[in-house]
Design an enzyme around this catalytic site. Structure first.
Site, PDB file in Angstrom:
ATOM      1  N   SER A   5       0.845  -1.195   0.000  1.00  0.00           N
ATOM      2  CA  SER A   5       0.000   0.000   0.000  1.00  0.00           C
ATOM      3  C   SER A   5       0.878   1.243   0.000  1.00  0.00           C
ATOM      4  O   SER A   5       2.094   1.167   0.223  1.00  0.00           O
ATOM      5  CB  SER A   5      -0.897   0.000   1.233  1.00  0.00           C
ATOM      6  OG  SER A   5      -0.116   0.320   2.376  1.00  0.00           O
ATOM      7  N   LYS A   6       0.248   2.359  -0.251  1.00  0.00           N
ATOM      8  CA  LYS A   6       0.968   3.622  -0.257  1.00  0.00           C
ATOM      9  C   LYS A   6       1.605   3.880   1.106  1.00  0.00           C
ATOM     10  O   LYS A   6       2.689   4.424   1.205  1.00  0.00           O
ATOM     11  CB  LYS A   6      -0.003   4.736  -0.625  1.00  0.00           C
ATOM     12  CG  LYS A   6       0.598   6.122  -0.535  1.00  0.00           C
ATOM     13  CD  LYS A   6      -0.157   7.107  -1.380  1.00  0.00           C
ATOM     14  CE  LYS A   6       0.015   8.545  -0.948  1.00  0.00           C
ATOM     15  NZ  LYS A   6       1.291   8.929  -0.409  1.00  0.00           N
ATOM     16  N   ARG A   7       0.883   3.431   2.143  1.00  0.00           N
ATOM     17  CA  ARG A   7       1.423   3.641   3.492  1.00  0.00           C
ATOM     18  C   ARG A   7       2.767   2.932   3.711  1.00  0.00           C
ATOM     19  O   ARG A   7       3.627   3.423   4.409  1.00  0.00           O
ATOM     20  CB  ARG A   7       0.411   3.200   4.549  1.00  0.00           C
ATOM     21  CG  ARG A   7      -0.207   4.383   5.271  1.00  0.00           C
ATOM     22  CD  ARG A   7      -1.375   3.966   6.127  1.00  0.00           C
ATOM     23  NE  ARG A   7      -2.419   3.357   5.321  1.00  0.00           N
ATOM     24  CZ  ARG A   7      -3.012   2.204   5.610  1.00  0.00           C
ATOM     25  NH1 ARG A   7      -2.652   1.502   6.669  1.00  0.00           N
ATOM     26  NH2 ARG A   7      -3.978   1.740   4.841  1.00  0.00           N
ATOM     27  N   GLY A  55       5.003   2.528   1.480  1.00  0.00           N
ATOM     28  CA  GLY A  55       5.986   3.400   0.829  1.00  0.00           C
ATOM     29  C   GLY A  55       6.364   4.559   1.737  1.00  0.00           C
ATOM     30  O   GLY A  55       7.541   4.870   1.914  1.00  0.00           O
ATOM     31  N   ASP A  56       5.355   5.184   2.345  1.00  0.00           N
ATOM     32  CA  ASP A  56       5.616   6.327   3.230  1.00  0.00           C
ATOM     33  C   ASP A  56       6.432   5.891   4.449  1.00  0.00           C
ATOM     34  O   ASP A  56       7.359   6.564   4.875  1.00  0.00           O
ATOM     35  CB  ASP A  56       4.287   6.940   3.708  1.00  0.00           C
ATOM     36  CG  ASP A  56       3.506   7.539   2.543  1.00  0.00           C
ATOM     37  OD1 ASP A  56       4.116   7.780   1.480  1.00  0.00           O
ATOM     38  OD2 ASP A  56       2.275   7.745   2.685  1.00  0.00           O
TER      39      ASP A  56
END
Ligand code: GLU
Length: 511
Positions: free
Chosen positions: A261-263, A265-266
């Site tokens: 998920s994008k999270r 990546g963050d």
């Protein structure tokens, strides 16, 4: 007769293309090229609620950056257009009517409130063969009432009439045959009069049929839709030419369980989008592979191996090699862990293959952005400078720090290196060294190095101390490529100037 390979990448422009979507596009492209087929880009924009401005342009730009070529599409045109679903309303309307006429679909007037009430009253309510008889639709209402409702402008949807008690077979090239009972499927909405648009399911399969798609290659998240799609092909009488399915494995979190998920990546510091994305609503900026300094070849190679291998342990492959080796035989069914460090390794590897002048061309604007006047240096100088550091970097931007000394003489010196390397007597030694170097006609590494080594030996000097102080003076810290490679590149005058400047600027400790 085997049919020509025609594949499509069919994103919905609901936001930036996720890296998993990029992999889907890539596999479609590799498969198309491998078989001399056609790659279609179809924009599935029938969900007007979720449309995001800029998303389509983003998709085009991302695919172009990665070298994923499109043969037929909105911009490319082609014999099966339009390639944007919002421009194909007539086609869908006609096909919805075909299903209605054949009794394979029906019109339903239930309002959202009525459906909500039903869901609240009946546990696990599903609109299907068991419940459709209790609802307000063209199967329960008299024909004249249906007509009157439509004429009065009442909103309705068209639902697919799924027959219960059927075994639905989905053949997937990776997963084999999967059989499910039609009873578990609900009467999916195919069309909504409110916006005169079909839903994803109808538009998707009508287009795959009309565009003569031979293989539907898409993410695993679409597998649950496949039985419905099989039944739709059948309802239209198209089963004989239905495409083959390939549902690609999910991309998994680099650590732990679940899908990427994008999270993640963050949290772990890597992009999940090919290009930087500026959200038009929130203004939020999400990082992209391109802006983070990845080469497109590296991203392509990295993604290709997330769910596929060439059948041996070859890792570094150009697009042409990937095309040559690609097949679903070596695709895995289980999820592929998104090992982003491997992405960095690929970038490092591809940077090594880049000619120095090409690297210099990518590097120069980054230095200019840092306020360094690069016009003062010849292209050859810049190439040699970056070439000397190439093996040490993962990203071009790493050079802005590591190669800076080639363009800006140090004015400050790393305190811990000074403490360790600038001893009483060092200034005098560096002055002698400057004099020694000043006497050299040939300043190449091959010529200068033996002279300096000789001087160290003859004078019984401490090699480590001399060379590290020398490095500190020229680079500003005790880091960097081979010392005589540096001096050869920056040249005699600059080397001597830096030595004497350091002597002036660095205070010797008291004895
Ligand atoms: N429009 C769907 C998506 O956004 C396409 C799914 C498919 O390839 O069938 O991914």
């Amino acid at each position: 007769m085997t049919r020509p390979v025609r594949v499509r990448f069919a994103p919905s422009p609901t936001g930036p293309l996720h890296i998993g979507g990029v992999r889907t596009a890539l596999y479609n492209y590799l498969f198309a090229r491998k078989h001399g087929g056609t790659m279609i880009l179809r924009i599935e924009d029938t969900d007007s609620q979720r449309f995001v401005p800029g998303a389509e342009e983003y998709i085009n730009e991302a695919l172009a950056w990665l070298g994923i070529g499109i043969d037929e599409g909105v911009r490319e045109g082609g014999p099966f257009g339009p390639y944007k679903q919002s421009e194909r309303r007539d086609i869908y309307r006609r096909h919805v009517q075909m299903l209605l006429d054949a009794g394979k679909a029906y019109i339903a007037f239930d309002t959202p409130e009525e459906l909500e009430a039903k869901r609240a009253a009946v546990a696990n309510f599903q609109y299907d063969a068991h419940t459709r008889g209790q609802m307000r639709n063209s199967l329960t209402l008299p024909a004249d009432e249906v007509k009157a409702l439509i004429d009065s402008g009442a909103k309705y949807v068209v639902r697919f009439k799924i027959e219960p008690g059927r075994d639905v077979e989905v053949n997937d090239l990776l997963r084999g045959k999967v059989v499910i009972k039609s009873d578990i499927l609900d009467d999916k909405v195919l069309y909504k009069s409110a916006d005169d648009l079909p839903t994803y399911h109808l538009a998707n399969i009508v287009d795959d049929h009309l565009m003569e798609v031979s293989h539907v290659i898409r993410g695993e998240e679409w597998l649950p839709s496949a039985p419905l799609h099989v039944l739709l092909y059948e309802a239209f009488g198209w089963s004989d030419t239905a495409p083959e399915f390939v549902h690609l494995p999910l991309l998994l979190k680099p650590d732990g369980k679940g899908k990427l998920s994008k999270r993640d990546g963050d949290r772990l510091g890597f992009p999940v989008f090919p290009l930087e994305w500026h959200d038009p609503k929130s203004g939020e900026v999400s990082s992209g592979y391109r802006e983070s300094g990845y080469l497109p070849q590296a991203v392509v190679n990295f993604l290709a191996l997330l769910g596929w291998n060439p059948g041996d342990d070859t890792e570094v492959m150009s697009m042409d090699e990937l095309i040559e080796k690609f097949s679903f035989e070596h695709c895995s069914r289980s999820g592929a862990r998104f090992a982003f460090d491997k992405g960095k390794w690929f970038n490092h590897t591809y940077l090594q293959q880049l000619p120095d002048d090409e690297l210099a061309r990518l590097f120069t604007p980054l230095m200019e952005a840092e306020g360094v006047d690069m016009s003062a240096f010849t292209p050859e100088y810049v190439s040699r400078a970056v070439g000397s550091l190439k093996s040490r970097i993962n990203f071009v931007k790493d050079l802005t720090e590591q190669a800076r000394f080639y363009f800006v003489a140090p004015t400050e010196y790393a305190a811990k290196d000074v403490a360790k390397r600038w001893k009483p007597g060092t200034a005098a030694l560096m002055r002698q060294l400057a004099e020694l170097l000043g006497g050299l006609d040939d300043f190449s590494a091959a010529a200068a190095e033996p002279v300096v080594m000789d001087w160290i030996k003859t004078n019984e000097l401490h090699m480590g101390n001399v060379m590290n102080a020398f490095r500190l003076a020229v680079v500003g810290e005790c880091k960097g490529p081979h010392m005589f490679e540096i001096t050869e590149i920056i040249g005699k005058d600059e080397t001597i100037k830096r030595l004497l400047q350091a002597v002036d600027r660095i205070d010797e400790p008291a004895v």
